[in-house]
Every structure is written in C-alpha cells, then in structure tokens.
Design a protein around this motif. Structure first.
Motif, PDB file in Angstrom:
ATOM      1  N   THR A   6       0.843  -1.189   0.000  1.00 48.37           N
ATOM      2  CA  THR A   6       0.000   0.000   0.000  1.00 48.37           C
ATOM      3  C   THR A   6       0.877   1.236   0.000  1.00 48.37           C
ATOM      4  N   ASN A   7       2.181   1.001  -0.096  1.00 49.01           N
ATOM      5  CA  ASN A   7       3.109   2.086   0.021  1.00 49.01           C
ATOM      6  C   ASN A   7       3.740   2.308  -1.352  1.00 49.01           C
ATOM      7  N   TYR A   8       3.591   3.525  -1.883  1.00 48.83           N
ATOM      8  CA  TYR A   8       4.076   3.743  -3.241  1.00 48.83           C
ATOM      9  C   TYR A   8       5.597   3.609  -3.351  1.00 48.83           C
ATOM     10  N   HIS A 272      -3.338   1.763 -11.615  1.00 49.61           N
ATOM     11  CA  HIS A 272      -2.504   2.336 -10.561  1.00 49.61           C
ATOM     12  C   HIS A 272      -2.497   3.861 -10.538  1.00 49.61           C
ATOM     13  N   ASN A 410      -2.474   7.251  -7.660  1.00 51.99           N
ATOM     14  CA  ASN A 410      -3.603   7.209  -6.721  1.00 51.99           C
ATOM     15  C   ASN A 410      -4.143   5.816  -6.459  1.00 51.99           C
ATOM     16  N   GLU A 413      -1.335   4.384  -3.770  1.00 58.54           N
ATOM     17  CA  GLU A 413      -1.365   5.079  -2.486  1.00 58.54           C
ATOM     18  C   GLU A 413      -1.796   6.513  -2.741  1.00 58.54           C
ATOM     19  N   LYS A 414      -2.758   6.984  -1.988  1.00 55.40           N
ATOM     20  CA  LYS A 414      -3.230   8.349  -2.207  1.00 55.40           C
ATOM     21  C   LYS A 414      -2.286   9.336  -1.527  1.00 55.40           C
ATOM     22  N   LYS A 415      -1.178   9.592  -2.240  1.00 55.22           N
ATOM     23  CA  LYS A 415      -0.228  10.578  -1.718  1.00 55.22           C
ATOM     24  C   LYS A 415      -0.758  11.971  -2.036  1.00 55.22           C
TER      25      LYS A 415
END
Ligand code: ATP
Ligand code: MG
Length: 638
Positions: A6-8, A272, A410, A413-415
């Motif tokens: 879940t971590n880009y 992705h 997104n 991971e929604k950074k």
C-alpha cells in the motif's frame, strides 16, 4: 505481490529493482494469446523489447475480451456539440462496427504491417478505424484532423500509407471545415500516393470522389454488415502505431510504439494511476490526433472495460450549438464520469466562464481530474480544485512515453499532491536530473537539471523514431555528454520529498548576464497576479546582457489593454512581483499585453515562434499553430 503493497515507495522500488517480476505481474492485466518467454530484452540498448515471445492484440483487449461480461455496456459514448448528435456504442456494437471497418480495409488491400493514415475529426468512425487497424495488425498513423495540406503531406510521405481513412469534414465552433480538399491537395504534394481512400460522410462539407480510388464508408460498411474478422495475433513487439509529436520545438518526430508493452502499460496505468474501474465512465477531452487521445480516449479506458466519452466540440458550446460553458460538467453528470482528463489550457478557458457552472451539475461521481500537456500553474490548479472539490492531478509525460512519467499513483497510495508539481516518478521510470553539459547526476534537493530517463525504458515507451533509428539515438540518447540516457528536453528540480517540478523546456532557458533562468519560473510568478489570465515569457537576444526576458500577458479583463495608464500600472506591478519572487535579474525587460498567445493545435504555447518574432527571425514551420494571426499582434507590440 504488489497488490498487497500500500506504500508507493515500495511499489516503485520493486518496479526498478525487480523489473521482470514487477512487469510480469502487470502483464496479467491483459489477455495473451501466447505467453511471453522473456519479460525485458534490452540486450541492444537503448532499444528494448518487452514481453518477448508473447502474442496478443490491442483490439482484442479493448473490445472482444469484454463481450462475455459487458456486451451491453456502453463502450464509446460519442457526443458532438458541433452536430448536436449523441450516440452510444455498446461493446457489442463496437465489436460489430470494428469488424465492418476491418473488412472494408481488407477489401481495400490492407494487410498486416501496412500503414493506414487516419485524418479524421472526433467521430466514432475514427475510433473504429484505429481499432480495426489494431485488429488486422496494420499500423495506424493518426494525423490531427484539420491540419493543413503541407503538414499532412509530410506525414503521408513519412508514413507511406496504403490507405487513408478520412471524412468529408470537421467542425469547430459551428463552422464546417472541409477535409477532402485538404487531403486531395496533400496527396498531390506527396510523392507517395495511397492506393485508396475510405471516406465517412456526415454531410458537413461537399466531397468530390476520385473514381477507383475513393470509397464511401457507408457503401463498404453496407457490404460488410455481417463481417467477422478475427484478431491477428501479433508479436508483443509488433508496431501498433506511429504518431507525431506536437511540433512545439521544431520538426515533429514520428514516434513508434509496440503492441504488448503498450497494452500492459495502459492497463497498469488505468489501475494504478487513474484508478478507473470496469463499468465506470472515463472522459478525456483530448483529441484522437494526440497521444492522450490514443492512450486515454481509445485504448486505455476500453482495455480497462470502461465507457469512454469521445467529445467533438469546444468546451464552451452546448448541444444546441449555443454558448454553454457547462457542457463538460453536464456530461459528467449525465454519464456519471468517475475519471476526467483534460489540459491546463482548457481549464484556463473555463476559468473565464461563470463559476456558478461548476455547482450547477451533480458532479458527485467524479473522483479526480487529471491535467497534462503543459505546466499547470498554481492559480489555475487552485481555481479548478476549489470549484470541483476533487483531487486535481497534474501529470507530466510526452508523446514519446505514451503514459505518465511523473504524477501521483492514486490507485496504489493516495499521496498528497503539491501545487506546481506533477508528482513523483512513475513505476518503471528511472528518472534522474542531470547537469546539461557535464552529465553529472544531481542528487541534492533543489538542484536544477535536465530530466532524463535511464534505460531500459518501461513498457509503452516509444520503440524508435519511425524508419529512423539513427534519429532516435542521436536526438534522444546522445545529447548529454558521456551518458546514454533518454533526454526529455525538460528542465526540472526535485524537492526533499522526491517531488519533481518542471521548469520548462531546455530550450526555454534564458541566459541573462550569465545567469540561467527558466522562463517557466518567471511565468509562474507573473501568473500569480490577479489580473493575469495567461502569460508567455521568452528570452530575446540583447547586445549587453546576452538575453533579456520579454513577457506577453493576456489579461482577464481585456478592456484594460486599451487603457494606457492601467497598462503601465500593471506592467509595474508585474515587474515588482517578479523582483520579489525571483530577484531583479529575472525581471522582464518589457511586459506587453496581447489578446491571445500563439499555440499549437493541442493548446501548447509556441514560445519558439514568439521568440523568433521578437528577434525578427523567420518563424519556421508553423503548421502546428492554431491561429497565425496572433503572431501579428505580437509583432506590432514589440
Ligand atoms: P515537440 O517535441 O515536437 O516539440 P511537444 O514536446 O510539445 O512537441 P508533446 O509530446 O505533446 O509534444 O508534449 C510533451 C511536452 O509537454 C513535455 O516534454 C513537456 O515540455 C510538456 N508537458 C507535458 N505535460 C506537462 C506537465 N504536466 N507539466 C509541465 N510540462 C508538461
Ligand atoms: Mg517534445
């Protein structure tokens, strides 16, 4: 395995450290007729062959494979505010139309590997023709509809198409533009002659047919109503299409793309980056003449099983042909669009419309708006972000790359986004900043350098320049001393969090008294002034300082242009702003107010042309330019 991440940062790291495992997994997002035996063959850099040994087909992945689960779902939603027509093709109907088109092309002699040039407006048949070529393994070359005969002729010459698919005409702002005379003239100018023309007729413009050569789509379609044309199973490396760059900096380059890598890249990006899901609606406001149209109107959304809106017309015109700055939002509401893709230049047009249009429609389906093609200035980003209340996602890429190079993934991971930054390197792209002349890698935050990509480039990236490997290598891979890296010709900077900022094109850097300044930085500062709608800054030769900056500004309130006192006051304010933001060195020598800026047909600023006018030089090839008249105004205001 990535799907559990879940971590880009981890996702990205895997993509560049274990590319084979990473891309083998992404490749599962599409159908393969025959599995590949090798993920990445880069034995002969900078050439890369992805998914070697694999056989697949873009049309199968975009159309046929969805028939089982979503035959009745809308595939193409064709809306034209030019003709007032709205037509929906389900996947089943699209499958049928594409086979009719494929059979018609076959009847005209088209075989696997042949080129088919498509010169069409935003009508459904253009997408049928692209997909039909993909189905047959013919190579399409879409040329922006309405390009002048000269630029069309040079592309015919370069692509040597067996058949050209075109139409009677296009329409813009209610004014019909006849294509056939332009096409006939282009064929006359070109030394290569196509065998046949396949022409769609919407009754917009009269069309004279050449007996034996020209065929009407309505006739051939009728003859092939029940056609069944199987997909040709193509090597992953088979050429799917060629497309020319926008020509902002000079002679356009024929970008060549593969089949398997492209299909995987698009499927992966839909998941992705765009976070688009099967059954939903994707709306890209681009044109099939550009790479965004190829990737995100036709192939990408369809591969993902989404409905795709194909829109013909201005952003400010209603279905009745009358002015309506809310047409796009109306479509978002009507078709429950979840992902929208447009360009900063279009948003700047909408910014001049009544802001109430943004709250008039139910936009609750929309999850994000992606913008690409040009730098997204902060005031524009803020305006649209506050109006839509969804994430505005800047994404940086090129015709060459086929899909985003820098953005926010997104779907992984929604950074958070940062204003002014398109984001971070996308998986598969080994992005670096390098010193333009020494080739030294710049690793410290805040250092300015040329944005480059290390080999191997990811799936979907251009294979070469069509018929010109030498130009591919010499143009893109040999311009940084001592390094074999892909040069984007864009200037950038990275902050401490790894976010990149694009400072402009490398040939947009100006040198004032020995100091290098990005014109983009100056533009950014000026566009923060409340009165400024648009701005272009160019460097102009100066005997004393080497170069000085000149700013051309379009005001929100055009009437101020005629008011001398107000103009003077504004000029002073703008200069003061630049002094404050960047220092007096960056201050433009002159600020000139104009009613419009010269742009390419894709809405990109043509600084090269402005600069040539300012230096009283020949403006060179302007065929990609939207309205040559605006250069005259700049000439007068120098
Ligand atoms: P040519 O290469 O023929 O001069 P072009 O570069 O304008 O034409 P495209 O491939 O359509 O043709 O445009 C890619 C370029 O657009 C990038 O290299 C960059 O300069 C600019 N660009 C695209 N997206 C962004 C963005 N999000 N932010 C800043 N610049 C962008
Ligand atoms: Mg370019």
């Amino acid at each position: 395995m990535q799907n559990t991440l879940t971590n880009y940062s981890d996702f990205y790291r895997q993509s560049v450290e274990q590319p084979d495992a990473f891309w083998a997994e992404q490749a599962q997002l599409i159908d393969w007729h025959q599995p590949f035996s090798r993920v990445c063959n880069d034995d002969n850099p900078p050439f890369v062959r992805w998914f070697e040994g694999g056989k697949t087909n873009l049309c199968h992945n975009a159309v046929d494979r969805h028939l089982a689960a979503r035959a009745e779902q809308a595939a193409l939603i064709c809306v034209s505010s030019e003709t007032g027509q709205e037509k929906i093709y389900s996947f089943k109907a699209l499958h049928q139309e594409v086979q009719r088109m494929a059979a018609s092309l076959q009847a005209l002699g088209v075989q696997q590997g042949d080129r088919v040039l498509i010169y069409m407006p935003m009508m459904a048949e253009a997408a049928f023709a692209m997909l039909a070529c993909a189905r047959l393994g013919a190579i399409h070359c879409v040329v922006f509809g309405g390009f002048a005969s000269g630029s069309l002729a040079s592309r015919i010459e370069d692509a040597t198409p067996k058949v050209i698919v075109s139409a009677d005409g296009g329409s813009r702002g209610g004014k019909a533009l006849a294509y056939k005379p332009l096409l006939d003239e282009a064929i006359r100018l070109s030394s290569h002659k196509p065998q046949a023309l396949l022409l769609a007729d919407r009754g917009l413009a009269p069309m004279a047919l050449v007996a034996g050569r020209d065929h009407l789509w309505s006739d051939l379609r009728e003859q092939h109503l029940d056609a069944q044309v199987a997909c040709a199973w193509l090597d992953a490396a088979a050429v799917s299409y060629t497309i020319y760059t926008s020509g902002t900096t000079g002679k356009p380059k024929g970008v060549q793309r593969d089949t398997g890598g492209y299909a995987v890249a698009l499927a992966a990006s839909l998941k992705h980056i765009f976070d688009g899901r099967a059954g939903e609606t994707f709306f890209s406001t681009s044109d099939i003449g550009w790479v965004v149209g190829h990737s995100y109107i036709v192939y990408g959304p369809l591969i993902a099983g989404m409905s795709s809106i194909m829109y013909e017309g201005l952003p400010t015109q209603g279905m009745d042909g009358k002015p309506n700055g809310g047409i796009w939002w109306q479509l978002v509401e009507k078709y429950r669009v979840t992902v929208m893709f447009s360009a900063p230049t279009a948003v700047r047009v909408l910014k001049k419309q009544d802001p109430a249009l943004l709250t008039k429609y139910d936009l609750s389906s929309l999850r994000a708006l992606f913008l690409a093609g040009e730098p997204l200035d902060e005031p524009t980003a803020r305006w649209i972000s506050e109006g839509l209340k969804v994430p505005i996602i800047d994404n940086y890429w090129q015709t060459e790359s086929g899909w985003p190079i820098l953005t926010i993934a997104n779907g992984v991971e929604k950074k958070p986004s940062k204003f002014g930054s398109p984001g971070v390197p996308m998986y598969g792209y080994k992005v670096k900043l390098m010193h333009e002349t020494s080739g030294e890698e710049l690793t410290q935050p805040g250092e300015k350098g040329v944005l480059v990509i290390e080999s191997p480039t990811p799936p979907g990236f251009m294979q070469t320049v069509w018929q010109d490997d030498a130009r591919f290598i010499n143009t893109y891979w040999k311009s940084i001393a001592g390094k074999t890296v892909y040069n984007t010709f864009d200037w950038g900077i990275r902050d401490a969090d790894g976010y990149y900022f694009i400072l402009g094109r490398t040939d947009d850097v100006i040198n004032v008294a020995g100091h290098r300044l990005g014109t983009r930085e100056i533009e950014e500062s000026i566009s923060g002034h409340a009165q400024v709608a648009e701005v272009a800054v160019v460097g102009v030769a100066d005997a004393l300082k080497g170069q000085v900056a000149m700013a051309f500004v379009v005001l929100k309130d055009a009437s101020l242009m005629a008011d001398e006192a107000a103009s003077l006051k504004l000029e002073g304010e703008i200069m003061k702003r630049v002094d404050g933001d960047l220092g007096a060195l960056a201050r433009p020598a002159r600020v000139r107010f104009v009613s419009a800026l010269p742009k390419t047909r894709s809405g990109k600023l043509l600084r090269r042309a402005i600069q040539a006018v300012c230096e009283d030089r020949d403006t060179g090839d302007l065929t990609s330019m939207e309205d040559p008249a605006v250069l005259q105004q700049i000439r007068e205001r120098m």
